[in-house]
Design an enzyme around this catalytic site. Sequence first.
Site, PDB file in Angstrom:
ATOM      1  N   LYS A  35      40.212  33.983  57.668  1.00 11.38           N
ATOM      2  CA  LYS A  35      41.305  34.345  56.769  1.00 11.38           C
ATOM      3  C   LYS A  35      40.707  35.276  55.734  1.00 11.38           C
ATOM      4  CE  LYS A  35      41.840  30.186  54.314  1.00 11.38           C
ATOM      5  NZ  LYS A  35      42.894  29.023  53.758  1.00 11.38           N
ATOM      6  N   ARG A 131      52.324  20.784  50.368  1.00 12.22           N
ATOM      7  CA  ARG A 131      52.472  22.146  49.937  1.00 12.22           C
ATOM      8  C   ARG A 131      53.278  22.647  51.459  1.00 12.22           C
ATOM      9  NH1 ARG A 131      46.886  25.715  49.910  1.00 12.22           N
ATOM     10  NH2 ARG A 131      46.824  24.614  52.084  1.00 12.22           N
ATOM     11  N   TYR A 256      31.635  47.677  25.300  1.00  5.70           N
ATOM     12  CA  TYR A 256      32.989  47.655  24.758  1.00  5.70           C
ATOM     13  C   TYR A 256      33.033  46.477  23.689  1.00  5.70           C
ATOM     14  CZ  TYR A 256      35.058  50.816  28.190  1.00  5.70           C
ATOM     15  OH  TYR A 256      35.431  51.959  28.838  1.00  5.70           O
ATOM     16  N   MET A 304      34.607  48.170  33.879  1.00  6.95           N
ATOM     17  CA  MET A 304      35.071  48.286  35.303  1.00  6.95           C
ATOM     18  C   MET A 304      34.142  48.910  36.332  1.00  6.95           C
ATOM     19  SD  MET A 304      38.186  50.797  36.419  1.00  6.95           S
ATOM     20  CE  MET A 304      39.359  50.109  35.384  1.00  6.95           C
TER      21      MET A 304
END
Length: 357
Positions: A35, A131, A256, A304
């Site tokens: 998955k 769950r 940054y 990023m």
Amino acid sequence: MSRPTRLVIEPSALLHNLSQIKHLAPGKKVIAMVKANAYGCGVREVAPVLDGRIEAFGVACLEEALAIRALGVETPCILFQGVFSSDELSVAVENDFACVLHHAKQLEWLIKTPLPYPIKVWVKVNTGMHRLGFKIHELQKVMDALQTCTWVDKNIGLMTHLACADEPHRPENQQQISLFQEISIPGFRQRSIANSAAIISFPDSQADVVRPGIMLYGVSPFANQNARDLGLIPVMRFMSAISAIHDNPSFAQVGYGGTWKSDKPSRIGIVAAGYGDGYPRHISEKTPVWVRGREVSIVGRVSMDMLTIDLTEHPDVEIGDEVELWGTHVLVERIAKSAGTIGYELLCQISERVRYK
């Protein structure tokens, strides 16, 4: 030349880990959990390697199973969250996908939707995770309904899921295992409870079928052990390269917020990878990457599209040199600990712009 940020998937590592699983669970059937794009390792890369070597593939939903079938893979698929509407049942049976039933609504859909062929089903029971799953006292009615439904394959399975398997000392584990083993309702012809952590820690939970996920990809399910401790080999290598190098004066603030500076001249390397690729932004100081056969520390904030490393003591490193962000040398468990998360999350958050190679 394309951006060097990429995933290198090692088929030999995948097969090694499968061999380890079969050694730990001798004679047991194996459902390989693929998955979430094979835990980020790429279902296109993983499924063909495992095809024919396991009992079934475990996926979350119909779309994931169809993606596997589109690869020409013949190994059966099991939808671990079952169907999300009655319309999906006909697609599932036409493709010979097995479905997990975990709720009365799914059972209702099945009983009210005649199918052209018998559909394979697993019933999920809640033994303590709270769950998904039927309550234990509901199982007899579920079995009665399935036995009388002519479009249900009578090779019905029973499964549950451990809530604390990654913490083997927790008493809840044995409580859940005992509850599951005490279920004596006839008609369940195969049983499954063991995920990666349980395969390793609770041999008595292996039942008929085991369901390895994270360990298949060479990552430990435990916080206090890594892949090497467990004899596993990382399948994923998250790679990039040095795209620039700058010689900075003393006290030059890097990145940054200027969160890192040195009181002496420094040599800073720019690596073409950042949180836009899936590398975690929040990591602790001196988190390493692997360059030219050694660890080199990340400095400053992860951006990023890039991150910065301190090459002051590594004058031989050059632009274009390969960088391992995690993989064979820097284990993903180590990066996860630095980021305050788990290896599962890091593998699964690799972004689409990172190519597979």
